[in-house]
Each structure stands twice: as C-alpha cells, then as structure tokens.
Design a protein around this motif. Sequence first.
Motif, PDB file in Angstrom:
ATOM      1  N   VAL A   1       0.839  -1.199   0.000  1.00 55.01           N
ATOM      2  CA  VAL A   1       0.000   0.000   0.000  1.00 55.01           C
ATOM      3  C   VAL A   1       0.875   1.251   0.000  1.00 55.01           C
ATOM      4  N   ALA A   2       1.916   1.267   0.824  1.00 55.36           N
ATOM      5  CA  ALA A   2       2.844   2.404   0.836  1.00 55.36           C
ATOM      6  C   ALA A   2       3.450   2.596  -0.552  1.00 55.36           C
ATOM      7  N   GLU A   3       3.817   1.494  -1.191  1.00 54.75           N
ATOM      8  CA  GLU A   3       4.391   1.589  -2.538  1.00 54.75           C
ATOM      9  C   GLU A   3       3.371   2.144  -3.532  1.00 54.75           C
ATOM     10  N   ALA A   4       2.154   1.634  -3.499  1.00 57.64           N
ATOM     11  CA  ALA A   4       1.124   2.083  -4.445  1.00 57.64           C
ATOM     12  C   ALA A   4       0.784   3.556  -4.250  1.00 57.64           C
ATOM     13  N   LEU A   5       0.761   4.018  -2.996  1.00 59.51           N
ATOM     14  CA  LEU A   5       0.428   5.415  -2.709  1.00 59.51           C
ATOM     15  C   LEU A   5       1.650   6.322  -2.706  1.00 59.51           C
ATOM     16  N   GLN A   6       2.816   5.757  -3.005  1.00 59.13           N
ATOM     17  CA  GLN A   6       4.082   6.502  -3.031  1.00 59.13           C
ATOM     18  C   GLN A   6       4.352   7.196  -1.697  1.00 59.13           C
ATOM     19  N   LEU A   7       4.181   6.415  -0.609  1.00 59.49           N
ATOM     20  CA  LEU A   7       4.426   6.907   0.742  1.00 59.49           C
ATOM     21  C   LEU A   7       5.661   6.232   1.309  1.00 59.49           C
ATOM     22  N   GLU A   8       6.211   6.819   2.357  1.00 47.52           N
ATOM     23  CA  GLU A   8       7.317   6.189   3.079  1.00 47.52           C
ATOM     24  C   GLU A   8       6.811   4.903   3.724  1.00 47.52           C
ATOM     25  N   ARG A   9       7.662   3.924   3.798  1.00 39.03           N
ATOM     26  CA  ARG A   9       7.320   2.663   4.459  1.00 39.03           C
ATOM     27  C   ARG A   9       6.891   2.945   5.906  1.00 39.03           C
ATOM     28  N   GLY A  10       5.791   2.326   6.338  1.00 44.47           N
ATOM     29  CA  GLY A  10       5.296   2.508   7.699  1.00 44.47           C
ATOM     30  C   GLY A  10       4.459   3.758   7.908  1.00 44.47           C
TER      31      GLY A  10
ATOM     32  N   ILE B   1     -19.108 -12.669  -0.758  1.00 39.59           N
ATOM     33  CA  ILE B   1     -18.657 -12.763  -2.150  1.00 39.59           C
ATOM     34  C   ILE B   1     -17.455 -11.870  -2.460  1.00 39.59           C
ATOM     35  N   GLU B   2     -17.096 -10.981  -1.531  1.00 41.66           N
ATOM     36  CA  GLU B   2     -15.951 -10.100  -1.792  1.00 41.66           C
ATOM     37  C   GLU B   2     -15.502  -9.439  -0.500  1.00 41.66           C
ATOM     38  N   LEU B   3     -14.193  -9.306  -0.352  1.00 39.51           N
ATOM     39  CA  LEU B   3     -13.600  -8.443   0.664  1.00 39.51           C
ATOM     40  C   LEU B   3     -12.965  -7.280  -0.085  1.00 39.51           C
ATOM     41  N   SER B   4     -13.231  -6.073   0.340  1.00 41.24           N
ATOM     42  CA  SER B   4     -12.735  -4.906  -0.367  1.00 41.24           C
ATOM     43  C   SER B   4     -12.159  -3.908   0.617  1.00 41.24           C
ATOM     44  N   THR B   5     -10.936  -3.457   0.353  1.00 42.30           N
ATOM     45  CA  THR B   5     -10.295  -2.465   1.212  1.00 42.30           C
ATOM     46  C   THR B   5      -9.788  -1.317   0.354  1.00 42.30           C
ATOM     47  N   SER B   6     -10.132  -0.101   0.758  1.00 41.15           N
ATOM     48  CA  SER B   6      -9.630   1.109   0.111  1.00 41.15           C
ATOM     49  C   SER B   6      -8.643   1.771   1.062  1.00 41.15           C
ATOM     50  N   TRP B   7      -7.557   2.280   0.494  1.00 42.75           N
ATOM     51  CA  TRP B   7      -6.478   2.891   1.272  1.00 42.75           C
ATOM     52  C   TRP B   7      -6.218   4.300   0.753  1.00 42.75           C
ATOM     53  N   PHE B   8      -5.958   5.226   1.679  1.00 44.28           N
ATOM     54  CA  PHE B   8      -5.697   6.621   1.341  1.00 44.28           C
ATOM     55  C   PHE B   8      -4.563   7.124   2.234  1.00 44.28           C
ATOM     56  N   ALA B   9      -3.815   8.107   1.754  1.00 41.66           N
ATOM     57  CA  ALA B   9      -2.778   8.716   2.588  1.00 41.66           C
ATOM     58  C   ALA B   9      -3.425   9.219   3.878  1.00 41.66           C
ATOM     59  N   GLY B  10      -2.771   8.975   5.012  1.00 39.03           N
ATOM     60  CA  GLY B  10      -3.338   9.323   6.308  1.00 39.03           C
ATOM     61  C   GLY B  10      -3.686  10.792   6.462  1.00 39.03           C
ATOM     62  N   GLY B  11      -2.902  11.667   5.835  1.00 38.39           N
ATOM     63  CA  GLY B  11      -3.161  13.101   5.927  1.00 38.39           C
ATOM     64  C   GLY B  11      -4.504  13.523   5.358  1.00 38.39           C
TER      65      GLY B  11
ATOM     66  N   THR C   1      -5.750   3.606  -3.363  1.00 45.21           N
ATOM     67  CA  THR C   1      -5.530   2.271  -3.901  1.00 45.21           C
ATOM     68  C   THR C   1      -6.523   1.332  -3.229  1.00 45.21           C
ATOM     69  N   ASP C   2      -7.072   0.433  -4.005  1.00 47.83           N
ATOM     70  CA  ASP C   2      -8.083  -0.514  -3.532  1.00 47.83           C
ATOM     71  C   ASP C   2      -7.597  -1.930  -3.757  1.00 47.83           C
TER      72      ASP C   2
END
Length: 146
Positions: free
Chosen positions: A14-23, A41-51, A126-127
């Motif tokens: 996720v950090a790589e996909a969002l171009q964030l620092e590791r951790g 039928i599906e597990l879905s997770t959306s990720w966004f920069a914490g800021g 990123t999802d």
Amino acid sequence: EFLAAELATAPDHVAEALQLERGSDVVRRARRLLSSEGRPIELSTSWFAGGLSEAAPRLLERERLVGGTARYLAEVTGRQAAYGRDQVAARLATAEEAELLGLPEPAAVLVYRFTVYGDDDAPIQTDEATYPPDQWAFRQEYPLAR
C-alpha cells in the motif's frame, strides 16, 4: 458490511502504491460484500494517505459515501481522478480472508488491486478486492479489430 474505517500503518504494498514512506499512516476502509442470500462474495479495502483524514473526515466513518470516495475526495480536496491502473493475481487466502469469506483452508482467491491517479500522476487511492474461487470477480468488454 463495513469491517473498518480507521487510521492504520500502511502495509508495504500500500505504501508503494500510494508513493508513501514505508510505515506511513493511511486511512483503511474495509468492507465485506454479501450476496442476496447472505453469502460472502468479496472483501474490499480502500487505502488513502493518512493526511487526507483531516480534509476528508468522512473517510473514517463506517458508512458508504454516496457517489463513491473519488467523488467525495474531489469535492473536499479538488483532486480529480484521471486514470487508474489494475493488477490481478491469484494466491492462497490468508487465515483472516478464509474466515471472512467462509472458505476452507487452504483456498485460492483472486486479488484485484486498483490504484487511482490524479492529473498530476500522483496516486489518490488504492483498492484491493479479494474474491472467493467460485465468483466471477469482474467483467470487461472491449472492441476487437476487424
């Protein structure tokens, strides 16, 4: 069914996909979709920069955002989705995925990753969707040259 809407530490992919620092901190919105019969039928997770949680606090609410997260983010930040990039792979389900999807272990799953980019080529979100082996996860139609 919302499983989580929280600040979390970004997994490496996720950090790589969002171009964030590791951790880095990220917003994690996790859902489990059920069929009309109540079967997972599906597990879905959306990720966004914490800021983004400051400008877009509704990302931390366990509820569906009408019009989707891309529309909500465009409204509150002005960033528009310009294009996306998909990655699809099969792998064995984690113990948590097997439990949430009601699968025996070991079980294969299809994992679909989708990253949304703005006009500036910077990622917005990123999802990751995980599907059990007996589900058609997605459908594509496109013209073929004659």
